[in-house]
Design a protein around this motif. Structure first.
Motif, PDB file in Angstrom:
ATOM      1  N   PRO A 215       0.814  -1.223   0.000  1.00  0.00           N
ATOM      2  CA  PRO A 215       0.000   0.000   0.000  1.00  0.00           C
ATOM      3  C   PRO A 215       0.848   1.276   0.000  1.00  0.00           C
ATOM      4  CG  PRO A 215      -0.880  -1.581   1.564  1.00  0.00           C
ATOM      5  CD  PRO A 215       0.455  -2.120   1.116  1.00  0.00           C
ATOM      6  N   ILE A 216       1.989   1.249   0.705  1.00  0.00           N
ATOM      7  CA  ILE A 216       2.871   2.414   0.719  1.00  0.00           C
ATOM      8  C   ILE A 216       3.481   2.620  -0.664  1.00  0.00           C
ATOM      9  CG2 ILE A 216       4.968   3.395   1.726  1.00  0.00           C
ATOM     10  CD1 ILE A 216       4.359   1.770   4.252  1.00  0.00           C
ATOM     11  N   ALA A 217       3.945   1.533  -1.278  1.00  0.00           N
ATOM     12  CA  ALA A 217       4.558   1.629  -2.601  1.00  0.00           C
ATOM     13  C   ALA A 217       3.568   2.140  -3.633  1.00  0.00           C
ATOM     14  CB  ALA A 217       5.115   0.270  -3.015  1.00  0.00           C
ATOM     15  N   SER A 218       2.340   1.613  -3.613  1.00  0.00           N
ATOM     16  CA  SER A 218       1.348   2.053  -4.596  1.00  0.00           C
ATOM     17  C   SER A 218       0.973   3.511  -4.387  1.00  0.00           C
ATOM     18  CB  SER A 218       0.100   1.162  -4.530  1.00  0.00           C
ATOM     19  OG  SER A 218      -0.518   1.246  -3.262  1.00  0.00           O
ATOM     20  N   ALA A 219       0.906   3.950  -3.113  1.00  0.00           N
ATOM     21  CA  ALA A 219       0.593   5.349  -2.835  1.00  0.00           C
ATOM     22  C   ALA A 219       1.703   6.289  -3.306  1.00  0.00           C
ATOM     23  CB  ALA A 219       0.354   5.543  -1.339  1.00  0.00           C
ATOM     24  N   ARG A 220       2.947   5.779  -3.389  1.00  0.00           N
ATOM     25  CA  ARG A 220       4.078   6.598  -3.833  1.00  0.00           C
ATOM     26  C   ARG A 220       4.311   6.482  -5.352  1.00  0.00           C
ATOM     27  NH1 ARG A 220       7.474   8.236   0.540  1.00  0.00           N
ATOM     28  NH2 ARG A 220       6.182   8.115   2.426  1.00  0.00           N
TER      29      ARG A 220
ATOM     30  N   LEU B  59       4.750  -1.504  -9.958  1.00  0.00           N
ATOM     31  CA  LEU B  59       4.895  -2.914  -9.615  1.00  0.00           C
ATOM     32  C   LEU B  59       5.743  -3.055  -8.368  1.00  0.00           C
ATOM     33  CD1 LEU B  59       4.553  -5.969 -10.343  1.00  0.00           C
ATOM     34  CD2 LEU B  59       6.654  -5.752 -11.692  1.00  0.00           C
ATOM     35  N   THR B  60       5.284  -3.855  -7.429  1.00  0.00           N
ATOM     36  CA  THR B  60       6.055  -4.214  -6.234  1.00  0.00           C
ATOM     37  C   THR B  60       6.280  -5.722  -6.265  1.00  0.00           C
ATOM     38  OG1 THR B  60       5.079  -2.407  -4.959  1.00  0.00           O
ATOM     39  CG2 THR B  60       6.133  -4.171  -3.714  1.00  0.00           C
ATOM     40  N   LEU B  61       7.508  -6.128  -6.015  1.00  0.00           N
ATOM     41  CA  LEU B  61       7.858  -7.549  -5.994  1.00  0.00           C
ATOM     42  C   LEU B  61       8.229  -7.944  -4.569  1.00  0.00           C
ATOM     43  CD1 LEU B  61      10.111  -7.676  -9.202  1.00  0.00           C
ATOM     44  CD2 LEU B  61       7.699  -8.316  -9.014  1.00  0.00           C
ATOM     45  N   SER B  62       7.621  -9.022  -4.079  1.00  0.00           N
ATOM     46  CA  SER B  62       7.838  -9.467  -2.703  1.00  0.00           C
ATOM     47  C   SER B  62       7.929 -10.985  -2.651  1.00  0.00           C
ATOM     48  CB  SER B  62       6.690  -9.001  -1.794  1.00  0.00           C
ATOM     49  OG  SER B  62       6.638  -7.589  -1.714  1.00  0.00           O
TER      50      SER B  62
ATOM     51  N   GLY C  80       0.844 -14.616  -5.211  1.00  0.00           N
ATOM     52  CA  GLY C  80       0.291 -14.301  -6.521  1.00  0.00           C
ATOM     53  C   GLY C  80       0.209 -12.811  -6.777  1.00  0.00           C
ATOM     54  N   ILE C  81      -0.688 -12.435  -7.695  1.00  0.00           N
ATOM     55  CA  ILE C  81      -0.818 -11.048  -8.146  1.00  0.00           C
ATOM     56  C   ILE C  81      -1.967 -10.358  -7.421  1.00  0.00           C
ATOM     57  CG2 ILE C  81      -1.590  -9.643 -10.110  1.00  0.00           C
ATOM     58  CD1 ILE C  81       1.280 -10.181 -10.375  1.00  0.00           C
ATOM     59  N   TYR C  82      -1.704  -9.125  -6.967  1.00  0.00           N
ATOM     60  CA  TYR C  82      -2.716  -8.265  -6.357  1.00  0.00           C
ATOM     61  C   TYR C  82      -2.689  -6.918  -7.075  1.00  0.00           C
ATOM     62  CZ  TYR C  82      -2.454 -11.682  -2.561  1.00  0.00           C
ATOM     63  OH  TYR C  82      -2.464 -12.843  -1.830  1.00  0.00           O
ATOM     64  N   ARG C  83      -3.821  -6.212  -7.047  1.00  0.00           N
ATOM     65  CA  ARG C  83      -3.904  -4.921  -7.746  1.00  0.00           C
ATOM     66  C   ARG C  83      -4.594  -3.890  -6.879  1.00  0.00           C
ATOM     67  NH1 ARG C  83      -6.802  -3.693 -13.646  1.00  0.00           N
ATOM     68  NH2 ARG C  83      -6.293  -1.458 -13.694  1.00  0.00           N
ATOM     69  N   GLU C  84      -4.050  -2.695  -6.873  1.00  0.00           N
ATOM     70  CA  GLU C  84      -4.702  -1.526  -6.292  1.00  0.00           C
ATOM     71  C   GLU C  84      -4.589  -0.403  -7.308  1.00  0.00           C
ATOM     72  OE1 GLU C  84      -3.341  -0.350  -2.463  1.00  0.00           O
ATOM     73  OE2 GLU C  84      -3.789  -2.275  -1.511  1.00  0.00           O
ATOM     74  N   GLY C  85      -5.693  -0.080  -7.972  1.00  0.00           N
ATOM     75  CA  GLY C  85      -5.664   0.960  -8.995  1.00  0.00           C
ATOM     76  C   GLY C  85      -4.751   0.571 -10.147  1.00  0.00           C
TER      77      GLY C  85
ATOM     78  N   LEU D 255       1.098  -5.911  -7.242  1.00  0.00           N
ATOM     79  CA  LEU D 255       2.013  -6.594  -6.332  1.00  0.00           C
ATOM     80  C   LEU D 255       2.122  -8.050  -6.770  1.00  0.00           C
ATOM     81  CD1 LEU D 255       3.582  -7.064  -3.588  1.00  0.00           C
ATOM     82  CD2 LEU D 255       1.328  -7.527  -2.578  1.00  0.00           C
ATOM     83  N   ASP D 256       3.355  -8.552  -6.827  1.00  0.00           N
ATOM     84  CA  ASP D 256       3.578  -9.977  -7.053  1.00  0.00           C
ATOM     85  C   ASP D 256       4.254 -10.554  -5.819  1.00  0.00           C
ATOM     86  OD1 ASP D 256       3.844 -12.478  -8.721  1.00  0.00           O
ATOM     87  OD2 ASP D 256       5.950 -12.093  -8.259  1.00  0.00           O
TER      88      ASP D 256
END
Length: 383
Positions: free
Chosen positions: A310-315, A319-322, A346-351, A355-356
């Motif tokens: 959530p922090i990465a997407s807000a900034r 794509l965030t890899l974890s 797996g894959i998640y999406r916010e807007g 995130l993978d």
């Protein structure tokens, strides 16, 4: 949890299962049965103790042996209560029946041992077998044309040590090379055994997508952080370690910012932080990691802990890899038995952000049920 702790936990569970078998009936108390059980247990744990020194086919055979034992052992522990009730019911039933017609105890004990071994063997295939490659395609609005089709491999939770060898990582890198990826990201928990650090880094340098971008996970931080960071930095520019920092790279000649954040741990470097303190630490990490980011610059973030998403997407991260979660490590009917995180696998999406979460190439506990080892590859497409 260290490999040594896991070993001794197995010893304790073995003693518990052995005592349960002793109490379950006369068949298990026969000298041959006792010798077979305890000799097998001793052999498995002897091989387990020397597993780091084994090479080649002996290492592979040892890993299969230990994995089958751990799977059977955990199954036996889970079956203890129902089989204890079954044995108690058999005993009560037998007392009420005429002599010579009592239920047969040895059959119950054989069923208990047989089920445990069958599950142990089945589990070993997902634990020791080769990794799967999970391919994902994400549609990103506003993605620069030159980044359309960019392929990024996510390899996390390698845990080079007793159960995963540098040769396993070499095979994974070769697999990624064959898939023609543009970037290779190592998303933490690279190594548990420092004696295997140099061949592990040699394996990473086989990547055709250089530099390899790496961050730290919680297993990298205790007690190995200083040695691991020093070794990674010596491999610069072929391996770039990102600790609350970022780098601008030019895959396909197009600028792309990649930021990597640290893993939030307590001051002792071992224990997890409470959720509010963890979130505060992640915000501090974000301020440091994104300090050099230019407005509108495409951003990919590497974070071992998926809760940073959530922090990465807000900034502005596309794509965030974890990794970190091991996909739950045990899944029944497609769902993790323990869902400890908001983002498990797996894959998640916010807007417009994705995130993978990789289930990981390795493990420190040789037990995977319904969650095979994996490499994930994410392809970016213009939305």
């Amino acid at each position: 949890m260290s490999p040594t702790f896991v070993f001794f936990r197995s010893v304790v569970l073995t003693l518990a299962v052995g005592l349960f078998l002793l109490a379950s009936g006369s068949a298990a108390r026969r000298p041959r049965a006792q010798v077979a059980f305890w000799a097998t247990a001793a052999l498995v744990h002897l091989v387990w103790w020397f597993l780091p020194e084994l090479e080649g086919i002996w290492s592979q055979a040892g890993r299969w042996m230990v994995t089958i034992w751990v799977g059977a052992l955990v199954t036996a522990v889970l079956l203890t209560v129902p089989f204890a009730l079954l044995l108690a019911g058999r005993w009560l039933l037998g007392r009420r029946m005429p002599a010579g017609t009592q239920a047969h105890g040895p059959r119950v004990q054989l069923l208990y041992v047989g089920l445990s071994l069958v599950v142990g063997i089945a589990v070993s295939f997902g634990t020791v077998g080769g990794p799967l490659v999970r391919e994902e395609v994400v549609q990103v609005s506003g993605l620069p044309e030159g980044l359309d089709g960019l392929r990024i491999a996510n390899i996390g939770d390698v845990h080079v040590g007793p159960f995963i060898k540098p040769a396993d990582l070499t095979a994974a890198v070769n697999l990624v090379n064959a898939r023609k990826v543009d970037l290779l990201a190592i998303t933490g928990d690279l190594i548990d055994d420092l004696d295997q650090l140099e061949p592990t880094l040699d394996a990473l340098e086989r990547s055709q997508a250089l530099p390899v971008l790496s961050i730290l996970g919680n297993h990298d931080k205790y007690p190995n952080e200083a040695a691991i960071v020093a070794a990674l930095k010596l491999r610069n520019p072929r391996i770039e370690v990102l600790i609350n920092s970022s780098i601008q790279i030019h895959p396909r000649g197009v600028p792309l910012r990649v930021a990597g954040v640290d893993y939030p741990l307590a001051a002792d470097g071992r224990h997890m932080l409470p959720r509010d303190e963890q979130d505060a630490a992640m915000l501090r990490f974000a301020d440091l990691a994104f300090a050099q980011m230019a407005p509108g610059e495409p951003l990919v973030v590497l974070s071992h802990h998926p809760e940073f998403f959530p922090i990465a997407s807000a900034r502005g991260a596309i794509l965030t890899l974890s990794s970190h979660t091991h996909g739950g490590q045990v899944r029944l009917f497609g769902r993790p038995v323990i869902a400890a995180y908001d983002y498990m696998h797996g894959i998640y999406r916010e807007g417009n952000a994705y995130l993978d979460v990789s289930s990981g190439l390795g493990h420190w506990l040789p037990l995977r049920i319904g969650v095979p080892r994996e490499i994930s590859i994410v392809t970016l497409r213009r939305g």
